[in-house]
Write a protein that holds these residues in place. Structure first.
Motif, PDB file in Angstrom:
ATOM      1  N   ASN A   1       0.806  -1.214   0.000  1.00 15.41           N
ATOM      2  CA  ASN A   1       0.000   0.000   0.000  1.00 15.41           C
ATOM      3  C   ASN A   1       0.847   1.275   0.000  1.00 15.41           C
ATOM      4  OD1 ASN A   1      -2.465  -1.454   0.108  1.00 15.41           O
ATOM      5  ND2 ASN A   1      -2.122  -1.783   2.310  1.00 15.41           N
ATOM      6  N   MET A   2       2.026   1.183  -0.603  1.00 11.92           N
ATOM      7  CA  MET A   2       2.894   2.355  -0.704  1.00 11.92           C
ATOM      8  C   MET A   2       2.943   2.827  -2.148  1.00 11.92           C
ATOM      9  SD  MET A   2       6.092   1.542   1.808  1.00 11.92           S
ATOM     10  CE  MET A   2       6.729   3.160   1.424  1.00 11.92           C
ATOM     11  N   PRO A   3       3.367   4.087  -2.377  1.00 12.59           N
ATOM     12  CA  PRO A   3       3.527   4.581  -3.765  1.00 12.59           C
ATOM     13  C   PRO A   3       4.600   3.790  -4.484  1.00 12.59           C
ATOM     14  CG  PRO A   3       3.553   6.384  -2.156  1.00 12.59           C
ATOM     15  CD  PRO A   3       3.633   5.116  -1.380  1.00 12.59           C
ATOM     16  N   PRO A   4       4.681   3.924  -5.823  1.00 11.87           N
ATOM     17  CA  PRO A   4       5.692   3.185  -6.596  1.00 11.87           C
ATOM     18  C   PRO A   4       7.093   3.461  -6.069  1.00 11.87           C
ATOM     19  CG  PRO A   4       4.116   4.231  -8.054  1.00 11.87           C
ATOM     20  CD  PRO A   4       3.831   4.750  -6.680  1.00 11.87           C
ATOM     21  N   LEU A   5       7.882   2.415  -5.933  1.00 13.13           N
ATOM     22  CA  LEU A   5       9.221   2.543  -5.372  1.00 13.13           C
ATOM     23  C   LEU A   5      10.209   3.091  -6.393  1.00 13.13           C
ATOM     24  CD1 LEU A   5       9.748  -0.675  -3.260  1.00 13.13           C
ATOM     25  CD2 LEU A   5       9.499   1.647  -2.443  1.00 13.13           C
ATOM     26  N   MET A   6      11.179   3.818  -5.881  1.00 12.26           N
ATOM     27  CA  MET A   6      12.298   4.227  -6.714  1.00 12.26           C
ATOM     28  C   MET A   6      13.174   3.019  -7.018  1.00 12.26           C
ATOM     29  SD  MET A   6      13.408   7.681  -4.660  1.00 12.26           S
ATOM     30  CE  MET A   6      14.846   7.890  -5.707  1.00 12.26           C
ATOM     31  N   ALA A   7      13.974   3.113  -8.095  1.00  7.49           N
ATOM     32  CA  ALA A   7      14.921   2.040  -8.403  1.00  7.49           C
ATOM     33  C   ALA A   7      15.923   1.915  -7.269  1.00  7.49           C
ATOM     34  CB  ALA A   7      15.642   2.342  -9.714  1.00  7.49           C
ATOM     35  N   SER A   8      16.337   0.701  -6.962  1.00  6.46           N
ATOM     36  CA  SER A   8      17.254   0.447  -5.861  1.00  6.46           C
ATOM     37  C   SER A   8      18.557  -0.131  -6.407  1.00  6.46           C
ATOM     38  CB  SER A   8      16.629  -0.522  -4.852  1.00  6.46           C
ATOM     39  OG  SER A   8      17.566  -0.854  -3.850  1.00  6.46           O
ATOM     40  N   PRO A   9      19.595   0.697  -6.614  1.00  7.88           N
ATOM     41  CA  PRO A   9      20.879   0.173  -7.109  1.00  7.88           C
ATOM     42  C   PRO A   9      21.446  -0.902  -6.193  1.00  7.88           C
ATOM     43  CG  PRO A   9      20.814   2.574  -7.252  1.00  7.88           C
ATOM     44  CD  PRO A   9      19.617   2.161  -6.454  1.00  7.88           C
ATOM     45  N   ALA A  10      21.231  -0.740  -4.869  1.00  5.97           N
ATOM     46  CA  ALA A  10      21.768  -1.738  -3.945  1.00  5.97           C
ATOM     47  C   ALA A  10      21.134  -3.109  -4.197  1.00  5.97           C
ATOM     48  CB  ALA A  10      21.530  -1.299  -2.501  1.00  5.97           C
ATOM     49  N   CYS A  11      19.838  -3.124  -4.464  1.00  6.37           N
ATOM     50  CA  CYS A  11      19.176  -4.400  -4.762  1.00  6.37           C
ATOM     51  C   CYS A  11      19.668  -4.978  -6.081  1.00  6.37           C
ATOM     52  CB  CYS A  11      17.659  -4.213  -4.793  1.00  6.37           C
ATOM     53  SG  CYS A  11      16.920  -4.019  -3.153  1.00  6.37           S
ATOM     54  N   ASP A  12      19.911  -4.094  -7.057  1.00  3.58           N
ATOM     55  CA  ASP A  12      20.463  -4.574  -8.327  1.00  3.58           C
ATOM     56  C   ASP A  12      21.821  -5.230  -8.108  1.00  3.58           C
ATOM     57  OD1 ASP A  12      18.264  -3.643  -9.706  1.00  3.58           O
ATOM     58  OD2 ASP A  12      19.187  -1.710 -10.181  1.00  3.58           O
ATOM     59  N   VAL A  13      22.658  -4.591  -7.279  1.00  2.00           N
ATOM     60  CA  VAL A  13      23.981  -5.153  -6.972  1.00  2.00           C
ATOM     61  C   VAL A  13      23.834  -6.494  -6.266  1.00  2.00           C
ATOM     62  CG1 VAL A  13      26.079  -4.834  -5.611  1.00  2.00           C
ATOM     63  CG2 VAL A  13      25.133  -2.924  -6.916  1.00  2.00           C
ATOM     64  N   LEU A  14      22.922  -6.561  -5.296  1.00  2.00           N
ATOM     65  CA  LEU A  14      22.707  -7.815  -4.558  1.00  2.00           C
ATOM     66  C   LEU A  14      22.232  -8.925  -5.482  1.00  2.00           C
ATOM     67  CD1 LEU A  14      21.063  -6.383  -1.331  1.00  2.00           C
ATOM     68  CD2 LEU A  14      23.267  -7.541  -1.479  1.00  2.00           C
ATOM     69  N   ALA A  15      21.357  -8.594  -6.431  1.00  2.00           N
ATOM     70  CA  ALA A  15      20.882  -9.612  -7.382  1.00  2.00           C
ATOM     71  C   ALA A  15      22.036 -10.143  -8.218  1.00  2.00           C
ATOM     72  CB  ALA A  15      19.789  -9.020  -8.272  1.00  2.00           C
ATOM     73  N   ARG A  16      22.886  -9.212  -8.700  1.00  2.00           N
ATOM     74  CA  ARG A  16      24.043  -9.673  -9.495  1.00  2.00           C
ATOM     75  C   ARG A  16      24.993 -10.518  -8.656  1.00  2.00           C
ATOM     76  NH1 ARG A  16      23.782  -4.297 -11.445  1.00  2.00           N
ATOM     77  NH2 ARG A  16      25.564  -3.663 -10.154  1.00  2.00           N
ATOM     78  N   LEU A  17      25.224 -10.093  -7.403  1.00  2.00           N
ATOM     79  CA  LEU A  17      26.119 -10.854  -6.527  1.00  2.00           C
ATOM     80  C   LEU A  17      25.563 -12.243  -6.253  1.00  2.00           C
ATOM     81  CD1 LEU A  17      28.596 -11.006  -4.663  1.00  2.00           C
ATOM     82  CD2 LEU A  17      27.161 -10.071  -2.831  1.00  2.00           C
ATOM     83  N   ALA A  18      24.257 -12.339  -5.957  1.00  2.00           N
ATOM     84  CA  ALA A  18      23.641 -13.639  -5.677  1.00  2.00           C
ATOM     85  C   ALA A  18      23.741 -14.557  -6.874  1.00  2.00           C
ATOM     86  CB  ALA A  18      22.177 -13.439  -5.273  1.00  2.00           C
ATOM     87  N   ARG A  19      23.492 -14.008  -8.072  1.00  2.00           N
ATOM     88  CA  ARG A  19      23.573 -14.857  -9.273  1.00  2.00           C
ATOM     89  C   ARG A  19      24.995 -15.318  -9.546  1.00  2.00           C
ATOM     90  NH1 ARG A  19      23.357 -13.321 -15.193  1.00  2.00           N
ATOM     91  NH2 ARG A  19      22.909 -15.273 -16.268  1.00  2.00           N
ATOM     92  N   ALA A  20      25.959 -14.409  -9.357  1.00  2.00           N
ATOM     93  CA  ALA A  20      27.360 -14.784  -9.579  1.00  2.00           C
ATOM     94  C   ALA A  20      27.822 -15.817  -8.557  1.00  2.00           C
ATOM     95  CB  ALA A  20      28.241 -13.543  -9.509  1.00  2.00           C
ATOM     96  N   HIS A  21      27.365 -15.661  -7.297  1.00  2.00           N
ATOM     97  CA  HIS A  21      27.808 -16.596  -6.259  1.00  2.00           C
ATOM     98  C   HIS A  21      27.188 -17.979  -6.416  1.00  2.00           C
ATOM     99  CE1 HIS A  21      28.842 -18.336  -2.432  1.00  2.00           C
ATOM    100  NE2 HIS A  21      27.564 -18.530  -2.183  1.00  2.00           N
ATOM    101  N   PHE A  22      25.831 -18.004  -6.579  1.00  2.00           N
ATOM    102  CA  PHE A  22      25.160 -19.306  -6.648  1.00  2.00           C
ATOM    103  C   PHE A  22      25.156 -19.891  -8.053  1.00  2.00           C
ATOM    104  CE2 PHE A  22      23.754 -19.705  -2.404  1.00  2.00           C
ATOM    105  CZ  PHE A  22      23.475 -18.411  -1.945  1.00  2.00           C
ATOM    106  N   ARG A  23      25.542 -19.086  -9.058  1.00  2.00           N
ATOM    107  CA  ARG A  23      25.646 -19.546 -10.452  1.00  2.00           C
ATOM    108  C   ARG A  23      24.311 -20.132 -10.946  1.00  2.00           C
ATOM    109  NH1 ARG A  23      30.493 -21.164  -7.931  1.00  2.00           N
ATOM    110  NH2 ARG A  23      32.333 -20.109  -8.732  1.00  2.00           N
TER     111      ARG A  23
END
Length: 603
Positions: free
Chosen positions: A20-42
Motif C-alpha cells: 500500500n505504498m507509492p511506486p518505489l524508486m529504483a534500488s541500485p543496492a538491490c540490483d547489486v545484490l541480485a548480481r552478486l547472488a547470481r554470480a555466487h550461486f551460479r
C-alpha cells in the motif's frame, strides 16, 4: 520495476504499489545484490520482490526473467517469526503450488527454486529473494546462511528504497513550497554548502549540520575549521581534488572521504560541488555543492566484500580446482573463474587461463587430449554433465591423473558455461594399479596367475575362431623332481627354483605370447600364430636353457629339468580350458615316459 499480480499475470513493465505504498524508486543496492547472488550461486535467475495481500511486484532482477513470478510462498502470514524464512523446491514441475496458468495457457517456471523472506527491523514481511534455475542446485548450510545474509542486506536496501520513495513523493507534494529543499536534503541525508573562495568562508545548510549531529546554530563558517574535521588520511586527497577544480583541470568537484561528527566518530560522505563564479582571470570566487551521508552504503559494500572474500577463501582452501569455464560456438574457451587450486592441478596461475584455455590443454597428456576435447564437445552439445579421468604432464610433478566434473549451461549467445571441480586422481590410480596387479599377478614369480592367464587365453581362442589368428599352440610345463628339490634343500630353495624357471621361460617368449603360472610347479604358455612344429622347437629351447642354466644358491648348484605337453587351440573348442586339458594329458605322458621330454597330444 516489473510487476505481476496474485492471479499470475505475466511479467509486465509497469509500476504498482507494494504494501500500500507509492511506486518505489529504483534500488541500485538491490540490483547489486541480485548480481552478486547470481554470480555466487551460479543460477540462471535471481529475483527480489515486494509483497502484499494483492500479490508481488519485481524490485530487482538479474539473469533471464521467467514467464511469471513464482507464487508468494510466504504470503500466508505478513508477519514473520513463524520460522519459515527459507524455502527450497527441488522440482517445481512436481509441486502443486507451481501448477499455474494464465488465461488457460500453462506458465512454465524454472524447475529449481530457493527463496528467502525479506523482513524489516520490526519483523514485518516485505518480500522475497529468489534463486531460479532449470538445473538442480545443492544448497548446503553455508549456502543457506549466505542466502539469508543477502536477504538481510536486500531488506535493508528495500527499507531504504521505501524511505527514499516516501521522501521523493513528499518532495513532489511540496514542490512549490520554500521548505522543499530542506525536506529533501534532510530526508535523504544530504546537505548544501556554499563557499566563498576569496574570503575563506563556507556556509552550511541545517541539513548539512544535521549529518554530523550539529544544531543549526553550531559550527563556524571558516574553511580552516572545515579542514580540521576531515580524517587525517583523507585531508591531502580532498585538498588536491578541490584545487584541481579551482584550476579548471576538472569540470566539477567530487570526492568521497571521512569526516568527524560532533560526537567524535567518523562518517563517510560524498561531497560534490562546482565553481559557479570566477574572476576575469579565471580564478574561482564562489563554489556551491552538496554533501551526502554514504556511511550505510559503505557498510553494505564492506559486508558484501567480506562475503565475497569468504567465498573466495573457502574455494581456495579446497584441495582441487573450483572453476567456471566458458566456451564459444567456435570452440574458443577461457576460465572466467579459477580458484587457487589451479596451482597444484595444472601448475598454472588463474590469470594465465582467464582469456584462453590453451595453457591448460598444453598440460594434458597427448594421449588424452583428443578424448578431453571430445568429452567437452559432447557435454556442450547435449548439455549433459561433464565427467572425465585424464592424464596431465606437469613441469614439476610429472605425469599425474586428474578427474573433472562439471555441469553445463547454455548462455543467450549460444556459448556454453560450465561450473565444476577438478581433483587429483593420481593416488587413487596408483592404488587401483596395485590392486589390479595383486589380482592378476602371481606374487612369487611375477607371472600372470591362473585366472589372468585363462582370461588372456580365452581372448586368443576367440581370435582363432574368428580366423583373425592362425593356429595357436598351447604348452604345459612341469618341473621334474620338484618335490625332491623341496625335500633336499627346503621350500625356500624350491621357491627360488620356481622364480629361476619363470625367468628362463620369459627369455624365450615373444611380446604377444601368453605365459602364466597355473599353480605349484606348473606353468603354461600360449603361442599365437604358431603351429605344433614351431611349438616343439620353442619347448626344446626352454629345456636347453634349463639344462645350461642351473640354479646357483651359495654352494648349491641345482639342475632344473622340465617336462612339456603340447597341443593347439581348435575352432571347435568351447573354451580355452579344453586345449589346456589336452596339453596337460600330453604332459602326463611325458612324465610317465621318463621326464625331461616333450609330448604332443594325440587322440
Amino acid at each position: 520495476m516489473l510487476t505481476i499480480d496474485s492471479n499470475c499475470d505475466t511479467v509486465a513493465s509497469h509500476r504498482r504499489s507494494a504494501c500500500n505504498m507509492p511506486p518505489l524508486m529504483a534500488s541500485p543496492a538491490c540490483d547489486v545484490l541480485a548480481r552478486l547472488a547470481r554470480a555466487h550461486f551460479r543460477v540462471a535467475t535471481v529475483l527480489i520482490t515486494l509483497s502484499d495481500s494483492q500479490g508481488q511486484c519485481l524490485l530487482a532482477a538479474d539473469g533471464t526473467l521467467p514467464d511469471a513470478l513464482p507464487p508468494d510462498l510466504f504470503a500466508s502470514s505478513l508477519q514473520m517469526g513463524t520460522g519459515l524464512d527459507t524455502i527450497v523446491v527441488l522440482d517445481t514441475l512436481t509441486d502443486q503450488r507451481f501448477c499455474i496458468d494464465w488465461q488457460g495457457v500453462p506458465v512454465r517456471l524454472p524447475r529449481f527454486l530457493a527463496a528467502c523472506a525479506l523482513g524489516d527491523a520490526s519483523g514485518n514481511y516485505l518480500g522475497a529473494l529468489y534463486l531460479l534455475d532449470d538445473v538442480f542446485l545443492t544448497l548446503d548450510e553455508l549456502g543457506r546462511a549466505f542466502l539469508r545474509d543477502l536477504a538481510v542486506l536486500a531488506a535493508q536496501a528495500l527499507v531504504r528504497a521505501q524511505e527514499e520513495t516516501a521522501l521523493c513523493n513528499r518532495i513532489a507534494e511540496l514542490e512549490a513550497a520554500q521548505e522543499l529543499a530542506t525536506l529533501a536534503m534532510t530526508g535523504s541525508g544530504t546537505g548544501i554548502w556554499d563557499r566563498n573562495v576569496v574570503t575563506g568562508e563556507i556556509h552550511y545548510s541545517s541539513a548539512w549540520k544535521a549529518i554530523l549531529g550539529y544544531e543549526p546554530h553550531e559550527l563556524s563558517n571558516q574553511v580552516e575549521d572545515a579542514y580540521l574535521r576531515l580524517h587525517p588520511d583523507d585531508l591531502e586527497h580532498v585538498k588536491a581534488t578541490m584545487q584541481a577544480h579551482f584550476e579548471s583541470r576538472t569540470d566539477s568537484y567530487s570526492v568521497e572521504h571521512r569526516i568527524r561528527c560532533k560526537d567524535g566518530t567518523y562518517k563517510w560522505i560524498c561531497s560534490r560541488g562546482k565553481v559557479v563564479s570566477r574572476d576575469l582571470d579565471g580564478r574561482a570566487r564562489r563554489m556551491v555543492g552538496t554533501t551526502t551521508d554514504i556511511t550505510a552504503a559503505r557498510e553494505i559494500a564492506t559486508q558484501l566484500q567480506k562475503s565475497v572474500g569468504l567465498i573466495t577463501n573457502l574455494t581456495d582452501q579446497v584441495p582441487g580446482l573450483v572453476f567456471q569455464y566458458e566456451e564459444s560456438l567456435d570452440g574458443r574457451g577461457f576460465f572466467s573463474y579459477a580458484s587457487d587450486g589451479i596451482r597444484d592441478i595444472y601448475e598454472l596461475m588463474p590469470e594465465q587461463v582467464a582469456h584462453s584455455s590453451h595453457p591448460v590443454e598444453a598440460r594434458i597428456d597427448p594421449r588424452d587430449l583428443a578424448m578431453y576435447r571430445q568429452s567437452l564437445l559432447e557435454s556442450a552439445t547435449k548439455l549433459t554433465p561433464w565427467h572425465l579421468e585424464y592424464r596431465v604432464r606437469l613441469p614439476r610433478q610429472g605425469l599425474q591423473w586428474r578427474q573433472g566434473d562439471a555441469r553445463p549451461r547454455r548462455l543467450p549467445d549460444g556459448s556454453t558455461l560450465w561450473h565444476g571441480f577438478i581433483m587429483d586422481l593420481t593416488e587413487r590410480k596408483r592404488i587401483e594399479a596395485e590392486l589390479h596387479e595383486l589380482a592378476t599377478i602371481d606374487h612369487l614369480t611375477q607371472l600372470p596367475n591362473r585366472r589372468h592367464f585363462m582370461n588372456q587365453s580365452e581372448a586368443e581362442l576367440v581370435r582363432v575362431q574368428r580366423r583373425e589368428s592362425q593356429d595357436a599352440a598351447v604348452l604345459m610345463f612341469d618341473l621334474d623332481h620338484f618335490k625332491a628339490i623341496n625335500d633336499r634343500w627346503g621350500h625356500a630353495l624350491g621357491d627360488l627354483a620356481l622364480i629361476h624357471f619363470a625367468k628362463l621361460l620369459c627369455l624365450e617368449v615373444r611380446p604377444a605370447d601368453i605365459v602364466g603360472r597355473l599353480g605349484g610347479e606348473e606353468f603354461a604358455v600360449v603361442l599365437p600364430s604358431t603351429d605344433i612344429e614351431a611349438a616343439v622347437a620353442f619347448g626344446q629351447r626352454v629345456q636347453r636353457r634349463a639344462t645350461e642354466t642351473p640354479l646357483i644358491d651359495g654352494d648349491n648348484r641345482v639342475a632344473i629339468a622340465v617336462s612339456i605337453g603340447i597341443d593347439n587351440m581348435r575352432v571347435t573348442d568351447v573354451g580355452a580350458y579344453q586345449a589346456l586339458a589336452r596339453a596337460d594329458k600330453a604332459l602326463y605322458l611325458a612324465k610317465e615316459w621318463g621326464r625331461n621330454r616333450i609330448e604332443i597330444y594325440h587322440e
